[in-house]
Design a protein around this motif. Sequence first.
Motif, short mmCIF file in Angstrom:
data_model
loop_
_atom_site.label_atom_id
_atom_site.label_comp_id
_atom_site.label_asym_id
_atom_site.label_seq_id
_atom_site.Cartn_x
_atom_site.Cartn_y
_atom_site.Cartn_z
N LEU A 84 -1.42 8.47 4.31
CA LEU A 84 -1.34 6.52 4.34
C LEU A 84 -1.21 5.99 5.71
O LEU A 84 -2.33 4.93 6.46
CB LEU A 84 0.18 5.72 3.50
CG LEU A 84 0.40 5.98 2.41
CD1 LEU A 84 1.59 5.76 2.37
CD2 LEU A 84 -0.67 4.96 1.77
N ALA A 85 -1.10 6.93 7.34
CA ALA A 85 -1.17 6.45 8.63
C ALA A 85 -2.40 6.66 8.65
O ALA A 85 -2.85 5.98 9.93
CB ALA A 85 -0.63 7.90 9.24
N ALA A 86 -3.62 7.55 8.33
CA ALA A 86 -4.52 7.23 8.86
C ALA A 86 -5.42 5.81 7.91
O ALA A 86 -6.40 5.72 8.76
CB ALA A 86 -5.23 8.35 7.97
N LYS A 87 -5.15 5.49 7.27
CA LYS A 87 -5.86 4.34 6.22
C LYS A 87 -4.94 2.93 7.05
O LYS A 87 -5.24 2.18 7.45
CB LYS A 87 -4.93 4.73 4.71
CG LYS A 87 -5.83 3.82 3.89
CD LYS A 87 -5.91 2.86 2.62
CE LYS A 87 -6.02 2.76 1.47
NZ LYS A 87 -5.94 2.64 0.67
N LEU A 88 -4.15 3.17 7.67
CA LEU A 88 -2.73 2.01 8.04
C LEU A 88 -3.07 2.03 9.29
O LEU A 88 -2.47 1.02 10.38
CB LEU A 88 -1.68 1.84 7.66
CG LEU A 88 -1.25 1.84 6.38
CD1 LEU A 88 -0.03 1.77 5.73
CD2 LEU A 88 -2.05 0.10 5.83
N ASN A 89 -3.69 3.39 10.37
CA ASN A 89 -3.63 3.40 11.73
C ASN A 89 -2.30 3.19 12.70
O ASN A 89 -1.86 2.59 13.10
CB ASN A 89 -4.79 2.00 12.65
CG ASN A 89 -5.55 1.69 12.11
OD1 ASN A 89 -6.10 2.97 11.87
ND2 ASN A 89 -7.10 1.01 11.77
N GLU A 141 1.05 -1.14 -0.51
CA GLU A 141 0.14 -0.08 0.49
C GLU A 141 0.80 1.18 0.49
O GLU A 141 1.02 2.07 -0.45
CB GLU A 141 -0.69 -0.58 1.21
CG GLU A 141 -2.48 0.89 1.43
CD GLU A 141 -3.06 0.49 0.41
OE1 GLU A 141 -3.80 1.46 -0.09
OE2 GLU A 141 -3.19 -0.24 0.16
N ILE A 142 1.79 1.33 0.55
CA ILE A 142 3.03 2.37 0.95
C ILE A 142 3.39 2.85 -0.44
O ILE A 142 3.75 3.48 -0.84
CB ILE A 142 3.65 2.12 1.87
CG1 ILE A 142 3.41 2.25 2.72
CG2 ILE A 142 4.84 3.45 1.80
CD1 ILE A 142 4.04 1.52 4.44
N LEU A 143 4.06 1.05 -1.10
CA LEU A 143 4.37 1.76 -2.15
C LEU A 143 3.67 2.31 -3.28
O LEU A 143 4.03 2.65 -4.39
CB LEU A 143 5.35 0.28 -2.95
CG LEU A 143 6.90 -0.44 -1.65
CD1 LEU A 143 7.16 -1.48 -2.28
CD2 LEU A 143 7.62 0.96 -2.25
N LEU A 144 2.38 1.55 -3.22
CA LEU A 144 1.62 2.42 -4.58
C LEU A 144 1.47 3.61 -4.55
O LEU A 144 1.39 4.36 -5.70
CB LEU A 144 0.11 1.01 -4.29
CG LEU A 144 0.70 -0.44 -5.06
CD1 LEU A 144 -0.77 -1.13 -5.14
CD2 LEU A 144 1.32 0.05 -6.70
#
Length: 189
Positions: free
Chosen positions: A161-166, A143-146
């Motif tokens: 990304l931080a909000a999406k991945l908690n 997810e981070i790389l994409l």
Amino acid sequence: MAADDDTGEKMTFDVLCASPLKSNDESSVDIYAGLDPNVTENTSKPCTPSRNCLDLYEELLTEEGNAKEATYNELQVEFGKCQRQIKELMKKFKEVQTQNLSLQSENQSLKKNISALIKTARGEINRKDEEINSLHQRDDDREILLECQKTGPSGKTFTFLAAKLNKNPNQVSERFQQLLKLFKKSKCR
């Protein structure tokens, strides 16, 4: 008054003539006087028991002996029953002891098996947890790389990304840096 003697003839005697009260002398009263002419007044002779008297005691002793023997026989029968019952109970006791030993060894075996199964299950759970964590990490890395490939590695991208991945944005940024190093290492080989 009349009475029968041993021969069956009637015998008469005068009660008033034989009565000592007619002379009004109370010191010489003999109430048995005139009743049996065969009895003499000498009563000082020792009386020896007749054979019939001894037979009576012998019968009592015989009856008592028979009663004791019957009681003894009953007790012997009861004792035999108790002995057989003891033998049966001892046989059952030995069977129960044998069964108990068998069950104890089976119990020990089952405890060892259950203990081994629990250790195996815990190890398997830990392995699966690690595998799940690894898969989550790989999914997060993907997810981070994409996202970084689409929008570029920036503070805005790391916050999204931080909000999406908690996670917090610094953790996402650090993980992106680690992935770049791994990617460069793999290219050099």
